[in-house]
Scaffold this active site. Structure first.
Site, PDB file in Angstrom:
ATOM      1  N   GLN A  25     -14.020  20.081 -20.115  1.00 29.07           N
ATOM      2  CA  GLN A  25     -13.578  18.862 -20.618  1.00 29.07           C
ATOM      3  C   GLN A  25     -13.141  19.295 -22.210  1.00 29.07           C
ATOM      4  OE1 GLN A  25     -12.830  15.945 -19.561  1.00 29.07           O
ATOM      5  NE2 GLN A  25     -13.624  16.030 -17.465  1.00 29.07           N
ATOM      6  N   GLU A  31     -14.424  23.587  -5.324  1.00 36.61           N
ATOM      7  CA  GLU A  31     -13.478  23.903  -6.833  1.00 36.61           C
ATOM      8  C   GLU A  31     -12.462  24.701  -6.060  1.00 36.61           C
ATOM      9  OE1 GLU A  31     -12.652  22.821  -9.872  1.00 36.61           O
ATOM     10  OE2 GLU A  31     -11.486  24.570  -9.785  1.00 36.61           O
ATOM     11  N   ASP A  74     -13.135  14.138  -9.255  1.00 36.20           N
ATOM     12  CA  ASP A  74     -12.487  14.134 -10.482  1.00 36.20           C
ATOM     13  C   ASP A  74     -11.414  15.055 -10.500  1.00 36.20           C
ATOM     14  OD1 ASP A  74     -12.073  14.467 -13.234  1.00 36.20           O
ATOM     15  OD2 ASP A  74     -13.901  15.582 -13.837  1.00 36.20           O
ATOM     16  N   CYS A  96      -7.887  11.382 -14.707  1.00 36.43           N
ATOM     17  CA  CYS A  96      -7.314  11.540 -15.904  1.00 36.43           C
ATOM     18  C   CYS A  96      -5.694  10.876 -15.819  1.00 36.43           C
ATOM     19  CB  CYS A  96      -7.336  12.999 -16.216  1.00 36.43           C
ATOM     20  SG  CYS A  96      -6.622  14.220 -14.977  1.00 36.43           S
TER      21      CYS A  96
HETATM   22  N1  SAH Z   1     -15.371  17.816 -13.175  1.00 39.12           N
HETATM   23  C1  SAH Z   1     -15.094  18.838 -13.984  1.00 39.12           C
HETATM   24  C2  SAH Z   1     -13.734  19.440 -13.638  1.00 39.12           C
HETATM   25  C3  SAH Z   1     -12.557  18.375 -13.710  1.00 39.12           C
HETATM   26  S1  SAH Z   1     -10.880  18.980 -13.801  1.00 39.12           S
HETATM   27  C4  SAH Z   1     -15.503  18.778 -15.402  1.00 39.12           C
HETATM   28  O1  SAH Z   1     -15.623  17.497 -15.560  1.00 39.12           O
HETATM   29  O2  SAH Z   1     -15.540  19.575 -15.965  1.00 39.12           O
HETATM   30  C5  SAH Z   1     -10.259  19.138 -12.199  1.00 39.12           C
HETATM   31  C6  SAH Z   1     -10.800  20.456 -11.364  1.00 39.12           C
HETATM   32  O3  SAH Z   1     -10.001  20.367 -10.076  1.00 39.12           O
HETATM   33  C7  SAH Z   1     -10.524  21.688 -12.059  1.00 39.12           C
HETATM   34  O4  SAH Z   1     -11.311  22.477 -12.181  1.00 39.12           O
HETATM   35  C8  SAH Z   1      -9.515  22.431 -11.104  1.00 39.12           C
HETATM   36  O5  SAH Z   1      -9.471  23.694 -10.797  1.00 39.12           O
HETATM   37  C9  SAH Z   1      -9.873  21.679  -9.902  1.00 39.12           C
HETATM   38  N2  SAH Z   1      -9.062  21.574  -8.748  1.00 39.12           N
HETATM   39  C10 SAH Z   1      -7.566  21.268  -8.792  1.00 39.12           C
HETATM   40  N3  SAH Z   1      -7.051  21.269  -7.791  1.00 39.12           N
HETATM   41  C11 SAH Z   1      -8.282  21.271  -6.685  1.00 39.12           C
HETATM   42  C12 SAH Z   1      -8.133  20.929  -5.331  1.00 39.12           C
HETATM   43  N4  SAH Z   1      -7.061  20.847  -4.469  1.00 39.12           N
HETATM   44  N5  SAH Z   1      -9.435  21.057  -4.527  1.00 39.12           N
HETATM   45  C13 SAH Z   1     -10.605  21.483  -5.469  1.00 39.12           C
HETATM   46  N6  SAH Z   1     -10.367  21.697  -6.477  1.00 39.12           N
HETATM   47  C14 SAH Z   1      -9.189  21.538  -7.526  1.00 39.12           C
END
Ligand code: SAH
Length: 479
Positions: free
Chosen positions: A296, A346, A404, A431
């Site tokens: 973040q 992830e 998220d 977001c």
């Molecule tokens: N909750 C975490 C990350 C949020 S950002 C935080 O607050 O730090 C969204 C995350 O989803 C990123 O790390 C990205 O790499 C991951 N992501 C993107 N597409 C995805 C998918 N299809 N399945 C799982 N993760 C994914």
């Protein structure tokens, strides 16, 4: 509606703002015009530069009557740089605008009633201000600076102009840390004295494409990542010699990206100095962060965001929780302190590796991280586990699922499995309110879930982006 033509000059009031920060207004006959640089509340004169049947694009010629919320932005390049689209709005008006956008999308796209949304909407949480009237600056911990060459042949770094790849030179970005400018200065000086060229998108020649700088606000550790159009950076020892003396620089890496597309980072990383990652803290939890991992960008607000997610998860210490799109396990570890077991998913390998390490650093054993796309991992996990009626597996029917996702939201296959897993609560951290509203329509439209709380946290000051957390509860008759 009158058809309008290119080159026409018109006057109009701006009433709304688009997803790219462009002002939106209507001519008297209902024709819609998008005007970059115009803000809600402005009365403007515009020159139509592109005209479709029902809408067109205008160039802002003059502001006849400025919006009462207009301010003079602290940043000298705010009107040219594409980064902060609403820097010329007072902070109060920025927050209002974001809140209204979320409300409007939940009604129009999500299908919820105004009364329902009004009844559950919590006040938007902005950044704490020293003086009323301030717009926060220096809040962002990460920036990606494109590197290029100006007409005189000087190496420049800065930001892309709106809707373009033209670099607006900027030595100091007001929303980032003060240390970025001298670091960029050292890199430009190194390139100049070692004859290392900047990348040119049109010819696909030149070496240095981008510089990414990420700073741990709690620890002061800085990660510098140089993206190059080559396998390795020539004379890198000279650069490491200079940069490693800079206070806070913990690690320097190169990312090799020889592709022609818009993706900034390549997959091939070389560590030139340090371990490749930095460590930062959110509250009292420590996190290792690799260059490809998401983290973040607004540390002061991240704590508030995670506290909200935790509040909506309503944990008592025994629950089974899934944290989908978990990144380096930030939310997962916050949850794990108050849950029985947390499963994280992830899709970026470096981030999953960081997450596993982060659990260890913080001595947490009640977490398990899985690598892959949520829309593949979750259905596979659910379908492959055989149901034993006498001995139900709590991971198949968790108490809480937190999601998220990135801006595109959740994939249908992921939402579908979430509905099958039927958790008591879903916490959706988003977001992009447009995809949030679309996904909520699926989760709540089936009657399985009720939207019980909505709150926005301002992570992206002076930009149109907005972060929302919502709480869903399994409908009583379904329980
Ligand atoms: N909750 C975490 C990350 C949020 S950002 C935080 O607050 O730090 C969204 C995350 O989803 C990123 O790390 C990205 O790499 C991951 N992501 C993107 N597409 C995805 C998918 N299809 N399945 C799982 N993760 C994914």
């Amino acid at each position: 509606m009158e058809p309008h033509k290119k080159n026409e000059e018109v006057c109009l009031s701006i009433t709304d703002i688009g997803t790219g920060g462009e002002g939106i207004g209507h001519l008297e006959d209902g024709y819609t015009l998008f005007v970059q640089g115009a803000l809600p509340g402005d009365e403007i004169r515009a020159h139509i530069v592109k005209a479709e049947k029902k809408y067109g694009y205008g160039k802002l010629m003059s502001v006849i009557n400025p919006s009462p919320d207009r301010i003079v932005p602290a940043c000298p390049i705010a009107d040219r740089c594409g980064g902060c689209q609403i820097a010329a709005l007072s902070y109060e008006a920025q927050l209002k605008l974001k809140e209204n956008r979320v409300r409007e999308l939940l009604v129009r796209v999500g299908g919820f009633s105004h009364e329902h949304i009004d009844g559950i909407f919590e006040a938007v949480r902005g950044m704490d201000l020293k003086d009323a009237g301030d717009v926060p600056v220096r809040f962002r911990n990460k920036a990606q600076y494109p590197v290029g060459t100006d007409r005189e042949g000087n190496i420049i770094t800065g930001f892309y102009a709106v809707h373009s790849h033209r670099i607006v030179p900027a030595d100091d970005c007001l929303i980032g840390p003060e240390s970025d400018a001298p670091i960029l200065g050292i890199i430009k000086e190194f390139m100049h004295s070692n004859n290392i060229s900047a990348y040119d998108e049109t010819t696909h020649k030149g070496i240095v494409r981008h510089v990414l700088i990420r700073t741990g606000f709690a620890t002061g550790q800085i990660q510098v990542c140089i993206v190059i159009n080559a396998d390795s950076l020539p004379h890198s020892d000279a650069l490491v010699g200079r940069l490693s003396e800079f206070p806070g620089i913990e690690t320097i890496v190169t990312s090799s990206n020889t592709g022609t597309g818009n993706v900034i980072l390549g997959d091939d990383f070389k560590v030139l100095y340090g371990t490749g990652y930095i460590t930062d803290r959110i509250g009292d939890v420590s996190f290792r962060i690799s260059p490809l991992s998401f983290y973040q960008v607004n540390p002061a607000q991240t704590v508030k965001l995670y506290e909200k997610a935790l509040e909506y998860a309503a944990l008592t210490g025994t629950e089974t929780v899934w944290d989908l799109y978990c990144g380096i396990g930030t939310i997962s570890l916050f949850l794990a302190r108050r849950a029985g077991m947390v499963y994280g998913v992830e899709s970026v390998k470096q981030a999953v590796d960081d997450a596993v390490e982060n659990a260890k650093i913080n001595g947490m054993e009640n977490v398990r991280f899985m690598y892959g796309r949520a829309e593949e991992v979750l259905p596979e996990y659910y379908e492959s586990a055989s149901e034993d009626q006498k001995n139900p597996d709590p991971s198949l029917h968790p108490d809480v699922i937190v999601v998220d996702p990135p801006r595109k939201g959740c994939d249908a296959a992921c939402l579908d499995t979430m509905l099958k897993m039927a958790p008591e609560r879903i916490v959706y951290v988003s977001c992009d309110p447009a995809t949030l509203a679309r996904d909520l329509k699926i989760l709540c439209g089936s009657g399985d879930y009720e939207l019980t709380k909505v709150s926005c946290t301002d992570m992206f000051v002076s930009s149109v982006h907005v972060e929302t957390v919502v709480s869903l509860r399994r409908s009583l008759e379904k329980g």
